[in-house]
Design an enzyme around this catalytic site. Structure first.
Site, PDB file in Angstrom:
ATOM      1  CG  ASN A   7      -2.846   7.695  -2.636  1.00  0.00           C
ATOM      2  OD1 ASN A   7      -2.458   6.708  -2.021  1.00  0.00           O
ATOM      3  ND2 ASN A   7      -3.107   8.841  -2.040  1.00  0.00           N
ATOM      4  CG  ASP A   9      -1.481   6.756   0.773  1.00  0.00           C
ATOM      5  OD1 ASP A   9      -0.300   6.947   0.455  1.00  0.00           O
ATOM      6  OD2 ASP A   9      -2.276   7.672   1.038  1.00  0.00           O
ATOM      7  CG  HIS A  10      -5.437   2.302   0.524  1.00  0.00           C
ATOM      8  ND1 HIS A  10      -5.457   2.544   1.882  1.00  0.00           N
ATOM      9  CD2 HIS A  10      -6.158   3.290  -0.045  1.00  0.00           C
ATOM     10  CE1 HIS A  10      -6.181   3.630   2.117  1.00  0.00           C
ATOM     11  NE2 HIS A  10      -6.619   4.104   0.960  1.00  0.00           N
ATOM     12  NE  ARG A  18      -1.599 -11.037   9.373  1.00  0.00           N
ATOM     13  CZ  ARG A  18      -1.544 -12.317   8.959  1.00  0.00           C
ATOM     14  NH1 ARG A  18      -0.399 -12.870   8.682  1.00  0.00           N
ATOM     15  NH2 ARG A  18      -2.641 -13.023   8.831  1.00  0.00           N
ATOM     16  CG  HIS A  43      -1.635  11.249   3.364  1.00  0.00           C
ATOM     17  ND1 HIS A  43      -2.982  11.397   3.620  1.00  0.00           N
ATOM     18  CD2 HIS A  43      -1.004  12.056   4.251  1.00  0.00           C
ATOM     19  CE1 HIS A  43      -3.143  12.247   4.618  1.00  0.00           C
ATOM     20  NE2 HIS A  43      -1.954  12.658   5.023  1.00  0.00           N
ATOM     21  NE  ARG A  45      -3.831   9.517   8.145  1.00  0.00           N
ATOM     22  CZ  ARG A  45      -4.954  10.156   7.805  1.00  0.00           C
ATOM     23  NH1 ARG A  45      -5.382  10.150   6.556  1.00  0.00           N
ATOM     24  NH2 ARG A  45      -5.658  10.790   8.715  1.00  0.00           N
ATOM     25  NE  ARG A  49      -4.582   6.362   9.717  1.00  0.00           N
ATOM     26  CZ  ARG A  49      -5.763   6.979   9.738  1.00  0.00           C
ATOM     27  NH1 ARG A  49      -6.666   6.708   8.826  1.00  0.00           N
ATOM     28  NH2 ARG A  49      -6.053   7.859  10.668  1.00  0.00           N
ATOM     29  CG  HIS A  50      -1.340   4.610   4.784  1.00  0.00           C
ATOM     30  ND1 HIS A  50      -0.643   5.751   4.531  1.00  0.00           N
ATOM     31  CD2 HIS A  50      -2.649   4.964   4.771  1.00  0.00           C
ATOM     32  CE1 HIS A  50      -1.484   6.750   4.377  1.00  0.00           C
ATOM     33  NE2 HIS A  50      -2.714   6.319   4.525  1.00  0.00           N
ATOM     34  CD  GLU A  70      -2.595  12.748  -0.823  1.00  0.00           C
ATOM     35  OE1 GLU A  70      -3.037  12.306   0.255  1.00  0.00           O
ATOM     36  OE2 GLU A  70      -3.083  12.460  -1.904  1.00  0.00           O
ATOM     37  CB  THR A 100      -9.824   8.282   3.874  1.00  0.00           C
ATOM     38  OG1 THR A 100      -9.043   8.863   2.833  1.00  0.00           O
ATOM     39  CG2 THR A 100     -11.293   8.586   3.621  1.00  0.00           C
ATOM     40  CB  THR A 101      -8.100  13.176   3.366  1.00  0.00           C
ATOM     41  OG1 THR A 101      -6.838  12.518   3.336  1.00  0.00           O
ATOM     42  CG2 THR A 101      -7.899  14.653   3.583  1.00  0.00           C
ATOM     43  CD  GLU A 151      -5.684  16.269  -4.949  1.00  0.00           C
ATOM     44  OE1 GLU A 151      -4.446  16.302  -5.013  1.00  0.00           O
ATOM     45  OE2 GLU A 151      -6.327  15.269  -4.579  1.00  0.00           O
ATOM     46  CG  HIS A 191     -10.976  12.023  -1.173  1.00  0.00           C
ATOM     47  ND1 HIS A 191     -12.055  11.322  -0.702  1.00  0.00           N
ATOM     48  CD2 HIS A 191      -9.999  11.882  -0.231  1.00  0.00           C
ATOM     49  CE1 HIS A 191     -11.740  10.795   0.465  1.00  0.00           C
ATOM     50  NE2 HIS A 191     -10.504  11.116   0.776  1.00  0.00           N
ATOM     51  N   GLY A 192     -12.080   9.734  -3.752  1.00  0.00           N
ATOM     52  CA  GLY A 192     -13.318   8.973  -3.960  1.00  0.00           C
ATOM     53  C   GLY A 192     -13.621   8.650  -5.417  1.00  0.00           C
ATOM     54  N   GLY A 213      -6.492   6.642  -5.698  1.00  0.00           N
ATOM     55  CA  GLY A 213      -5.855   5.562  -4.960  1.00  0.00           C
ATOM     56  C   GLY A 213      -6.713   4.339  -4.760  1.00  0.00           C
ATOM     57  CG  HIS A 214     -10.144   2.597  -1.684  1.00  0.00           C
ATOM     58  ND1 HIS A 214     -11.279   1.976  -2.143  1.00  0.00           N
ATOM     59  CD2 HIS A 214      -9.771   1.943  -0.562  1.00  0.00           C
ATOM     60  CE1 HIS A 214     -11.584   0.986  -1.315  1.00  0.00           C
ATOM     61  NE2 HIS A 214     -10.690   0.945  -0.353  1.00  0.00           N
TER      62      HIS A 214
HETATM   63  N1  PXP Z   1      -6.242  13.321  -3.040  1.00  0.00           N
HETATM   64  C1  PXP Z   1      -6.055  13.531  -1.707  1.00  0.00           C
HETATM   65  C2  PXP Z   1      -5.631  14.896  -1.263  1.00  0.00           C
HETATM   66  C3  PXP Z   1      -6.215  12.500  -0.778  1.00  0.00           C
HETATM   67  O1  PXP Z   1      -6.020  12.730   0.530  1.00  0.00           O
HETATM   68  C4  PXP Z   1      -6.573  11.208  -1.248  1.00  0.00           C
HETATM   69  C5  PXP Z   1      -6.707  10.079  -0.275  1.00  0.00           C
HETATM   70  O2  PXP Z   1      -5.481   9.814   0.316  1.00  0.00           O
HETATM   71  C6  PXP Z   1      -6.738  11.040  -2.638  1.00  0.00           C
HETATM   72  C7  PXP Z   1      -6.596  12.114  -3.501  1.00  0.00           C
HETATM   73  C8  PXP Z   1      -7.091   9.710  -3.221  1.00  0.00           C
HETATM   74  O3  PXP Z   1      -8.361   9.331  -2.776  1.00  0.00           O
HETATM   75  P1  PXP Z   1      -8.886   7.884  -3.104  1.00  0.00           P
HETATM   76  O4  PXP Z   1      -8.027   6.909  -2.374  1.00  0.00           O
HETATM   77  O5  PXP Z   1     -10.300   7.929  -2.603  1.00  0.00           O
HETATM   78  O6  PXP Z   1      -8.797   7.711  -4.594  1.00  0.00           O
END
Ligand code: PXP
Length: 240
Positions: A7, A9-10, A18, A43, A45, A49-50, A70, A100-101, A151, A191-192, A213-214
């Site tokens: 992912n 997104d970040h 910026r 994602h 959104r 935002r990103h 997403e 975040t979600t 998921e 997630h996480g 992602g993160h």
């Molecule tokens: N899966 C879903 C459905 C999410 O919404 C996210 C966060 O955007 C992730 C996975 C990835 O989560 P993380 O950035 O915490 O790894």
């Protein structure tokens, strides 16, 4: 072992801080793929935002693996998805004020709306994954509306404060995986997840893809995208 959807997104979060053109999530996707990512996840959104619509259009043309979009189950997003035609879609709940979600989708509580969205998207040939907590009622509702994937939300596992809770949450995920597969659903998770906690989840039987992602982007800022993705692949495979 499951495949890895990265992912990105970040990367866009940093760019949008910026309102400029760098770093480019499209470049990040190329590097992630070169390093062994099996898929790219973004994602889009509602508040943009990103990731921006332009990013998703370009990624659709450049991603060589598969593109997982997403999105919230709204009319606006369905129209965009039908135009972009990602390889699969993960439906997620969205609240503007969240960082975040947060929770999973309430599929069981919104069956007609979810069914309509899934039918529209899958009718256009795009498989849909429902981002849900690993609860029987949500899994069965996802099967009932004939989504192809779920998921499983790994947030409670990732945020567990002690080993006993982490173990309990892992058991919930393992059980959720079994129930989903027994209903004919394919199973992803995310997630996480971090380099430190991903391996036990990667070992869950039947799990197909982890969306992460993160933690990868955080490491990539320090060591580079390719190394960060390679290290996550090795971690998932129990080689690091
Ligand atoms: N899966 C879903 C459905 C999410 O919404 C996210 C966060 O955007 C992730 C996975 C990835 O989560 P993380 O950035 O915490 O790894």
């Amino acid at each position: 072992m499951p495949t890895l959807g990265v992912n990105i997104d970040h990367v866009a979060t940093t760019r949008q801080a910026r309102q400029t053109v760098e770093p480019d999530p499209v470049a990040a996707a190329v590097l992630a793929e070169l390093a062994g990512a099996d898929g790219i996840t973004v994602h889009l959104r509602e508040d943009r935002r990103h990731i921006q619509e332009r990013d998703v259009h370009i990624l659709r043309q450049t991603v060589q693996t598969h593109l997982n979009l997403e999105m919230a189950p709204t009319d606006e997003m369905v129209a965009i998805a039908l135009e972009i035609q990602p390889d699969y879609i993960t439906l997620v709940p969205e609240r503007r004020e969240e960082v975040t979600t947060e929770g999973g989708l309430d599929v069981a509580g919104n069956l007609p709306q979810m069914k309509e969205v899934v039918t529209q998207l899958q009718g256009a040939g795009i498989p849909v994954s429902m981002f849900i907590d690993a609860e029987r009622v949500q899994i069965e509702a996802s099967a009932q509306i004939q989504a192809k994937f779920v998921e499983l939300h790994t947030g409670s596992y990732a945020e567990a404060k002690d080993e006993a809770t982490r173990h309990k949450e892992l058991t919930v995920l393992a059980h959720g995986c079994k129930i989903a597969i027994s209903h004919g659903l394919r199973v992803n998770a995310g997630h996480g997840l971090t380099y430190g906690n991903v391996y036990p989840v990667a070992c869950l039987e039947g799990l197909e893809e982890l969306n992460i992602g993160h933690t990868i982007i955080s490491r990539a800022i320090l060591v580079g995208m390719e190394r960060a993705v390679r290290e996550m692949k090795l971690t998932i495979n129990g080689q690091l």
